[in-house]
Design a protein around this motif. Sequence first.
Motif: not given
Length: 186
Positions: A136-144, A63-73, A147-152
């Motif tokens: 391009a985007h990717r995320t890495a967990n560098t901790g112990a 859909t053009t004009g809409g938004l998505f929201f996500g959490i990655t763990f 890692l969680s983060f939000g995305a829109c």
Amino acid sequence: MNNILLPVAGFSGRQLTGNKINKTVRKIGDLKTIFSDQAAYGDTSPDKIVYEVESYLPVKEGTTGGLFFGITFIQPGKVGDEYFMTKGHFHKIADRAEFYWGIEGEGMLILMDKYRKTWAEKMYPGSLHYIDGYTAHRTANTGASVLSFGACWPSDAGHDYDSISQRGFSKILVQENGQPILIDRK
Ligand code: S6P
Ligand code: ZN
């Protein structure tokens, strides 16, 4: 009062709730071409969970004009010296941008432009990241811990995973002397 409705989705603590939530689980076995150390990859259990994504998709994908929201763990861990990370993608409609923000844990947002120049931004609770189109985007967990983060992101952005699974990013994020460092991919 009866014309006041509760929202159809919510973000409680660590989880998205509601009936338009999509859940994806990515295990080691799903990430064959992603990690660079193939010997270490082969030694890791294919059933080990690397990351999970919960997404609230209020409109139809495309859909053009809409938004998505996500959490990655992303779980803590490494394949060889390379931190557990997401597959990574360009958007299928390449000019579409995206916001990320750190929620818990520590990590790196790895970015690569269309000329294959790669750099990274630190992620931590409260960090905010604007991902420009054509990046391009990717995320890495560098901790112990997790890692969680939000995305829109725009609901018509789509995902181009093929470019990354074929050529990867030009640099990889590895642990050297206990610290994350971006090095050229061999
Ligand atoms: C979607 C957004 C995130 C990722 C998620 C998993 O545009 O960038 O929700 O989908 O972090 O990464 P990947 O690369 O497996 O989609
Ligand atoms: Zn994206």
